[in-house]
Design a protein around this motif. Structure first.
Motif, PDB file in Angstrom:
ATOM      1  N   ASP A   7       0.837  -1.069   0.173  1.00 48.42           N
ATOM      2  CA  ASP A   7      -0.166   0.003   0.027  1.00 48.42           C
ATOM      3  C   ASP A   7       0.857   1.407   0.002  1.00 48.42           C
ATOM      4  O   ASP A   7       0.295   2.451  -0.112  1.00 48.42           O
ATOM      5  N   ARG A   8       2.042   1.273   0.192  1.00 50.48           N
ATOM      6  CA  ARG A   8       2.906   2.319   0.083  1.00 50.48           C
ATOM      7  C   ARG A   8       3.226   2.853  -1.225  1.00 50.48           C
ATOM      8  O   ARG A   8       3.603   3.992  -1.425  1.00 50.48           O
ATOM      9  N   MET A   9       2.649   1.979  -2.065  1.00 48.02           N
ATOM     10  CA  MET A   9       2.789   2.565  -3.708  1.00 48.02           C
ATOM     11  C   MET A   9       1.397   2.264  -4.441  1.00 48.02           C
ATOM     12  O   MET A   9       0.754   1.342  -3.934  1.00 48.02           O
ATOM     13  N   PRO A  10       1.127   2.963  -5.390  1.00 46.14           N
ATOM     14  CA  PRO A  10      -0.207   2.881  -6.097  1.00 46.14           C
ATOM     15  C   PRO A  10      -0.161   1.601  -6.998  1.00 46.14           C
ATOM     16  O   PRO A  10       0.722   1.215  -7.892  1.00 46.14           O
ATOM     17  N   PHE A  11      -0.911   0.626  -6.635  1.00 48.06           N
ATOM     18  CA  PHE A  11      -0.930  -0.749  -7.497  1.00 48.06           C
ATOM     19  C   PHE A  11      -1.478  -0.600  -8.686  1.00 48.06           C
ATOM     20  O   PHE A  11      -2.337   0.071  -8.888  1.00 48.06           O
ATOM     21  N   ASN A  12      -0.576  -1.352  -9.813  1.00 51.38           N
ATOM     22  CA  ASN A  12      -0.805  -1.569 -11.062  1.00 51.38           C
ATOM     23  C   ASN A  12      -1.393  -2.591 -11.365  1.00 51.38           C
ATOM     24  O   ASN A  12      -2.567  -2.649 -11.950  1.00 51.38           O
ATOM     25  N   SER A  13      -0.565  -3.876 -11.439  1.00 49.23           N
ATOM     26  CA  SER A  13      -1.309  -4.995 -11.904  1.00 49.23           C
ATOM     27  C   SER A  13      -0.276  -6.174 -11.098  1.00 49.23           C
ATOM     28  O   SER A  13       0.798  -5.934 -10.517  1.00 49.23           O
TER      29      SER A  13
END
Length: 201
Positions: free
Chosen positions: A191-197
């Motif tokens: 959750d520290r970074m925006p999930f893409n795939s």
């Protein structure tokens, strides 16, 4: 004079093959008749009869050729074997990546002394016998797509849009990754970074 039987017959005394014997014997009448009237109880008369072999006396072929059931079993076994091997490869890659925790980040590095994010992934999977593309953008097209809710340890998780970062899923919402300049390979929350795939190799 009694007529000879017209159909092929087997004598009881003939030794059958192992598979046929059990079936043939199951249809035979008792081989010992009751004592004749007026004879001693210890005296018996042996009765021998002609019998036709049972229709199911032939052994069943277990080869897969022309046997759909056996083919299905073989296919399922093969699929299970491949799936088990894939899981083992992902676990091996994850173990290799975890062993790099604490090593420095360096852009373009593929190990073993330093890594960037995709370099860590390619290094870990190469150690597990799997070839993956070198960059995170290319890795985002490798393997098969996995939803976030179905992630398993060893899956690749990608971040930002367009993709510019990758880590290896550990479980419990965490990844191991070579994060950025000045920080070592480490374990982080997704959750520290925006999930893409996510992809499964």
């Amino acid at each position: 004079m009694p007529q000879r039987p017209t159909a092929p017959a087997l004598r009881v005394a003939v030794v059958a093959t192992t598979a046929a014997a059990a079936a043939a014997l199951s249809v035979l009448p008792a081989a010992t008749a009751a004592p004749a009237p007026g004879t001693s109880p210890d005296t018996t008369t042996t009765v021998t009869r002609d019998v036709t072999p049972a229709a199911n006396a032939l052994p069943i072929s277990l080869t897969t050729a022309g046997n759909p059931a056996a083919q299905n079993v073989a296919a399922a076994t093969d699929a299970a074997t491949r799936a088990g091997q894939a899981v083992a490869s992902r676990q091996a890659a994850l173990s290799t990546a975890m062993a790099q925790v604490g090593k420095p980040y360096r852009w373009g590095a593929t190990g073993p002394s330093a890594f960037d994010c995709s370099g860590l992934v390619s290094y870990a999977f190469s150690a597990a016998g799997k070839d993956v593309p070198r960059t995170s953008r290319a890795q985002a097209s490798a393997g098969t797509s996995v939803s976030r809710s179905d992630l398993q340890p060893g899956d690749l998780v990608f971040f930002y849009s367009p993709v510019s970062h990758v880590g290896i899923y550990i479980g419990g919402g965490q990844i191991v990754h070579a994060s950025t300049s000045g920080k070592p390979v480490k374990v982080d929350d997704m959750d520290r970074m925006p999930f893409n795939s996510a992809r499964r190799i």
